[in-house]
Design a protein around this motif. Structure first.
Motif, PDB file in Angstrom:
ATOM      1  N   VAL A 524     -12.273   4.956  -5.898  1.00 42.77           N
ATOM      2  CA  VAL A 524     -12.559   4.754  -4.404  1.00 42.77           C
ATOM      3  C   VAL A 524     -11.807   5.847  -3.577  1.00 42.77           C
ATOM      4  O   VAL A 524     -10.825   6.516  -4.199  1.00 42.77           O
ATOM      5  CB  VAL A 524     -11.518   3.355  -4.118  1.00 42.77           C
ATOM      6  N   HIS A 525     -12.516   6.259  -2.683  1.00 42.82           N
ATOM      7  CA  HIS A 525     -12.260   7.592  -2.012  1.00 42.82           C
ATOM      8  C   HIS A 525     -11.862   7.223  -0.563  1.00 42.82           C
ATOM      9  O   HIS A 525     -12.614   6.412   0.174  1.00 42.82           O
ATOM     10  CB  HIS A 525     -13.256   8.688  -1.819  1.00 42.82           C
ATOM     11  N   HIS A 526     -10.651   7.756  -0.181  1.00 40.05           N
ATOM     12  CA  HIS A 526     -10.220   7.555   1.127  1.00 40.05           C
ATOM     13  C   HIS A 526     -10.787   8.751   2.112  1.00 40.05           C
ATOM     14  O   HIS A 526     -10.645   9.920   2.112  1.00 40.05           O
ATOM     15  CB  HIS A 526      -8.531   7.833   1.318  1.00 40.05           C
ATOM     16  N   ILE A 527     -11.539   8.165   3.215  1.00 36.44           N
ATOM     17  CA  ILE A 527     -12.428   9.139   4.039  1.00 36.44           C
ATOM     18  C   ILE A 527     -11.375  10.010   4.704  1.00 36.44           C
ATOM     19  O   ILE A 527     -11.474  11.104   5.000  1.00 36.44           O
ATOM     20  CB  ILE A 527     -13.377   8.262   4.854  1.00 36.44           C
ATOM     21  N   GLN A 528     -10.425   9.387   5.391  1.00 35.98           N
ATOM     22  CA  GLN A 528      -9.254  10.054   6.249  1.00 35.98           C
ATOM     23  C   GLN A 528      -7.973   9.992   5.139  1.00 35.98           C
ATOM     24  O   GLN A 528      -7.620   8.936   4.780  1.00 35.98           O
ATOM     25  CB  GLN A 528      -8.937   9.361   7.535  1.00 35.98           C
ATOM     26  N   PRO A 529      -7.715  11.113   4.562  1.00 39.24           N
ATOM     27  CA  PRO A 529      -6.635  11.222   3.537  1.00 39.24           C
ATOM     28  C   PRO A 529      -5.506  10.368   3.851  1.00 39.24           C
ATOM     29  O   PRO A 529      -4.983  10.290   5.119  1.00 39.24           O
ATOM     30  CB  PRO A 529      -6.354  12.425   3.199  1.00 39.24           C
ATOM     31  N   ARG A 530      -4.858   9.788   3.033  1.00 40.39           N
ATOM     32  CA  ARG A 530      -3.402   9.197   3.365  1.00 40.39           C
ATOM     33  C   ARG A 530      -2.178   9.951   3.703  1.00 40.39           C
ATOM     34  O   ARG A 530      -1.610   9.567   4.450  1.00 40.39           O
ATOM     35  CB  ARG A 530      -2.960   8.244   2.126  1.00 40.39           C
ATOM     36  N   SER A 531      -2.550  11.265   3.499  1.00 42.31           N
ATOM     37  CA  SER A 531      -1.551  12.325   3.570  1.00 42.31           C
ATOM     38  C   SER A 531      -1.659  12.576   5.114  1.00 42.31           C
ATOM     39  O   SER A 531      -0.803  13.256   5.916  1.00 42.31           O
ATOM     40  CB  SER A 531      -1.820  13.682   2.931  1.00 42.31           C
ATOM     41  N   LYS A 532      -2.602  12.395   5.677  1.00 44.03           N
ATOM     42  CA  LYS A 532      -3.165  12.396   7.113  1.00 44.03           C
ATOM     43  C   LYS A 532      -3.185  10.988   7.852  1.00 44.03           C
ATOM     44  O   LYS A 532      -4.140  10.980   8.833  1.00 44.03           O
ATOM     45  CB  LYS A 532      -4.413  13.114   7.443  1.00 44.03           C
ATOM     46  N   SER A 533      -2.395  10.179   7.613  1.00 46.79           N
ATOM     47  CA  SER A 533      -2.193   8.923   8.180  1.00 46.79           C
ATOM     48  C   SER A 533      -3.358   8.042   7.966  1.00 46.79           C
ATOM     49  O   SER A 533      -3.657   6.757   8.592  1.00 46.79           O
ATOM     50  CB  SER A 533      -2.193   9.088   9.721  1.00 46.79           C
ATOM     51  N   GLY A 534      -4.270   8.265   6.890  1.00 45.29           N
ATOM     52  CA  GLY A 534      -5.249   7.470   6.560  1.00 45.29           C
ATOM     53  C   GLY A 534      -4.754   5.916   5.913  1.00 45.29           C
ATOM     54  O   GLY A 534      -3.660   6.046   5.244  1.00 45.29           O
ATOM     55  N   ASN A 535      -5.467   5.062   6.144  1.00 48.05           N
ATOM     56  CA  ASN A 535      -5.133   3.625   5.755  1.00 48.05           C
ATOM     57  C   ASN A 535      -5.995   3.129   4.453  1.00 48.05           C
ATOM     58  O   ASN A 535      -6.821   3.632   4.021  1.00 48.05           O
ATOM     59  CB  ASN A 535      -5.040   2.543   6.914  1.00 48.05           C
ATOM     60  N   ASN A 536      -5.803   1.903   3.926  1.00 47.10           N
ATOM     61  CA  ASN A 536      -6.382   1.262   2.824  1.00 47.10           C
ATOM     62  C   ASN A 536      -7.246   0.420   3.274  1.00 47.10           C
ATOM     63  O   ASN A 536      -7.796  -0.359   2.535  1.00 47.10           O
ATOM     64  CB  ASN A 536      -5.405   0.703   1.916  1.00 47.10           C
ATOM     65  N   LYS A 537      -7.754   0.342   4.381  1.00 48.09           N
ATOM     66  CA  LYS A 537      -8.567  -0.501   4.934  1.00 48.09           C
ATOM     67  C   LYS A 537     -10.085  -0.152   4.673  1.00 48.09           C
ATOM     68  O   LYS A 537     -10.361   0.915   4.171  1.00 48.09           O
ATOM     69  CB  LYS A 537      -8.660  -0.789   6.567  1.00 48.09           C
ATOM     70  N   LEU A 538     -11.028  -1.147   4.488  1.00 48.07           N
ATOM     71  CA  LEU A 538     -12.296  -0.964   3.909  1.00 48.07           C
ATOM     72  C   LEU A 538     -13.125  -0.079   4.649  1.00 48.07           C
ATOM     73  O   LEU A 538     -14.062   1.066   4.389  1.00 48.07           O
ATOM     74  CB  LEU A 538     -13.068  -2.208   3.630  1.00 48.07           C
ATOM     75  N   GLU A 539     -12.778   0.287   6.143  1.00 47.96           N
ATOM     76  CA  GLU A 539     -13.553   1.086   7.036  1.00 47.96           C
ATOM     77  C   GLU A 539     -13.173   2.637   6.638  1.00 47.96           C
ATOM     78  O   GLU A 539     -13.817   3.457   6.946  1.00 47.96           O
ATOM     79  CB  GLU A 539     -13.200   0.820   8.325  1.00 47.96           C
ATOM     80  N   ASN A 540     -11.956   2.607   5.766  1.00 51.56           N
ATOM     81  CA  ASN A 540     -11.673   4.146   5.700  1.00 51.56           C
ATOM     82  C   ASN A 540     -11.793   4.328   4.123  1.00 51.56           C
ATOM     83  O   ASN A 540     -11.398   5.300   3.489  1.00 51.56           O
ATOM     84  CB  ASN A 540     -10.067   4.243   5.575  1.00 51.56           C
ATOM     85  N   LEU A 541     -12.662   3.391   3.475  1.00 49.87           N
ATOM     86  CA  LEU A 541     -12.858   3.661   1.910  1.00 49.87           C
ATOM     87  C   LEU A 541     -14.312   3.898   1.596  1.00 49.87           C
ATOM     88  O   LEU A 541     -15.245   3.370   2.429  1.00 49.87           O
ATOM     89  CB  LEU A 541     -12.511   2.817   1.173  1.00 49.87           C
ATOM     90  N   GLU A 542     -14.691   4.651   0.568  1.00 50.66           N
ATOM     91  CA  GLU A 542     -16.076   4.678   0.295  1.00 50.66           C
ATOM     92  C   GLU A 542     -15.983   5.027  -1.505  1.00 50.66           C
ATOM     93  O   GLU A 542     -15.106   5.230  -2.009  1.00 50.66           O
ATOM     94  CB  GLU A 542     -16.910   5.622   0.900  1.00 50.66           C
TER      95      GLU A 542
END
Length: 573
Positions: A524-542
């Motif tokens: 699972v990859h975070h489109i917006q990295p968590r280090s840059k305020s990315g969340n764990n919602k499905l919309e931000n995952l691929e």
């Protein structure tokens, strides 16, 4: 930019810049041709089709495409990529990977494997592994790519272990189908030291491949083992730990089902109905034979014992027994038992109930208890983070059978264990104070072990969903990618999050666009990295392949490093 090349960026760019999508498609197309030619050869017994299989296999073994993918699988995708063989080589750089691709030769003699002993789950015994060198692993992966499509076209329908697209749950589904209409006698058998005792000559004759491939496989079988700096020759067996070993073991055991079918046809009555009434279901070296007649099952035991002798194998007496489905038996961690009921509860007068075995429950609880004991002084979040994957994996494995009562029992046991963990940490505090500190409310339950946003998963939260058994003799090499990608998303051991992403992405990797296959490792990859305020919602995952995930993060790292190097070139002081 000369400094950048000197620091290894040119090989990295060359490796990461390969059009892997094109290579994967080219390799799969070739494997599909091998599979179809092998199907024709098996059904028509035409010599021309056998020659076509061998010609295509030779083409694959010489293919730069196949060599690249074989090296990537053992150096990037394989979980043991950081494990060294006798030569000490591990964790290859992009430059070393390219050098390995160019050096792969079919005629090179194999080096000895490195003996490593690992504990067997729930036992005091240890299992010997033989770790080949990185070179031999890559060559084995290459050979497996050539041999597996041929044997997938030949393997029997009720063989489920170490095969693409098949699993333990398919084997359990096959057993349920066999006994759901009629109680039967069961030969529950296990082959003694299967990987260690296979006769080399018998195996090579059974593979019956072209000369250079035969010499290559023989070289791996005869390579020997280094154990505590002592060399031991290998006159039998195929080492556990090799990339190709599971395939070789399946080839060695191929034919058991046909042997039993021939015996069934010799019994009085219709050949077709006799074949249907008797079933052999195998997962690796564990198998069961089911039939309504005790004497027939006893005779099957004798026939299989004789058949195994030709491969240098024998049944393990302590794990081989004949029982009845009303008494129950265990297979792959499941307990399978039939219970007599009234005519209003079942038309047949009995029900087939499959549950987690007592041994599986015991081993799982001991693992949880050990984890809790190892975190006596650790923060609550650390303990929860360690326990959640254990709970999720075990509960998912048994989520296809009648597990609700077992899940409830485990919740009570785990609750008591965690309470004692909290009381032990605060001996001078009241139990009420401890309970308020470590337990909170979640979805109507006041006894949820949690620390802020992170909480402990509960076994009982896992939904029970019946597994759909794989169809007959179908294989991932048949090219029906829609069928196989949909099965992957519905597999009981696929986490819910990944299953949702698979469905959203229509079974394809978000980076390379290729359809996921059974042997692929998904991340699972975070489109917006968590280090840059990315969340764990499905919309931000691929969902990506493991190697694609490495590429995505490698590109970011390389960009930053190049900028730093350019700045360094401009301002050397």
């Amino acid at each position: 930019m000369e400094k950048s090349k000197a620091r290894g960026f040119a090989p990295m760019k060359e490796w990461a810049g390969v059009n892997w999508q094109k290579l994967e498609k080219r390799l799969f197309k070739l494997q599909k041709r091998i599979y179809r030619a092998a199907l024709r050869a098996a059904s028509l017994t035409q010599r021309g089709d056998v020659k076509a299989v061998r010609r295509l296999q030779k083409t694959l073994m010489k293919s730069w495409t196949a060599k690249m993918i074989a090296v990537r699988r053992v150096t990037q995708d394989n979980k043991g990529k950081k494990t060294a063989g006798v030569d000490g080589v591990k964790s290859l750089t992009p430059k070393q990977r390219l050098e390995l691709v160019n050096s792969l030769r079919v005629h090179r003699k194999a080096k000895p494997t490195l003996r490593v002993w690992i504990p067997k789950p729930g036992r005091d015994e240890k299992r010997p592994l033989g770790i080949p060198t990185m070179y031999d692993r890559a060559l084995q992966a290459l050979a497996k790519q050539a041999l597996e499509p041929e044997w997938e076209a030949r393997f029997e329908p009720n063989s489920y272990g170490f095969r693409p697209g098949r699993s333990c749950h398919d084997a359990i589904g096959a057993i349920f189908r066999s006994i759901k209409q009629m109680p039967k006698w069961v030969l529950d058998a296990d082959i003694s030291k299967c990987f260690d005792k296979i006769n080399h000559t018998a195996l090579l004759n059974k593979i019956n491949t072209y000369p250079s491939m035969r010499r290559l496989i023989r070289s791996w079988l005869k390579a020997g083992v280094m154990d505590n700096n002592h060399f031991n020759a290998t006159s039998e067996g195929t080492p556990q730990g090799g990339v190709i070993s599971p395939l070789l073991a399946n080839i060695a055991l191929h034919g058991m089902e046909r042997c039993i079918a021939q015996f069934a046809e010799s019994l009085p009555g219709s050949k077709q109905s006799n074949r249907t009434a008797m079933n052999l279901i195998r997962y690796a070296d564990d198998f069961v034979i089911l039939h309504k007649n005790h004497d027939v099952v006893q005779r099957c035991k004798e026939i299989i014992s004789e058949w195994l002798k030709d491969m240098g194998l024998e049944l393990k007496p302590s794990k081989t027994k004949i029982t009845h489905t009303f008494d129950g038996f265990e297979f792959l961690g499941f307990n399978i038992k039939q219970h007599k009921v009234g005519k209003y509860q079942s038309k047949q007068g009995f029900k087939t109930i499959i549950t987690p075995s007592k041994k599986s429950v015991k081993v799982h609880y001991e693992r949880l208890a050990q984890a809790i004991d190892n975190h006596k002084a650790a923060p609550q979040k650390a303990l929860i983070s360690h326990l959640n994957p254990i709970i999720r994996g075990w509960a998912n494995y048994f989520s296809t059978v009648c597990s609700k009562e077992t899940y409830n029992d485990l919740e009570h046991l785990l609750w008591n264990r965690l309470q004692r963990w909290g009381y032990r940490r605060h001996p001078n505090k009241s139990k009420t104070w401890v309970n308020k500190k470590y337990w909170g409310s979640h979805q109507g339950s006041n006894w949820t072990f949690q620390d802020g946003a992170i909480r402990l998963l509960k076994h009982i939260e896992t939904p029970i969903v019946r597994h759909v058994k794989v169809k007959g003799t179908v294989s991932p090499f048949d090219g029906n990618l829609t069928y196989w990608s949909s099965r992957m998303g519905k597999h009981p051991e696929m986490p819910a999050q990944k299953a949702k992403l698979l469905k959203r992405q229509k079974g394809k990797c978000a980076h390379c666009g290729l359809t996921f296959r059974d042997e692929d490792i998904l991340e699972v990859h975070h489109i917006q990295p968590r280090s840059k305020s990315g969340n764990n919602k499905l919309e931000n995952l691929e969902l990506l392949h493991l190697h694609c995930h490495d590429v995505v993060h490698g590109q970011k790292t390389e960009t930053v490093t190049r900028k730093e190097l350019d700045d360094l070139d401009a301002n050397p002081w």
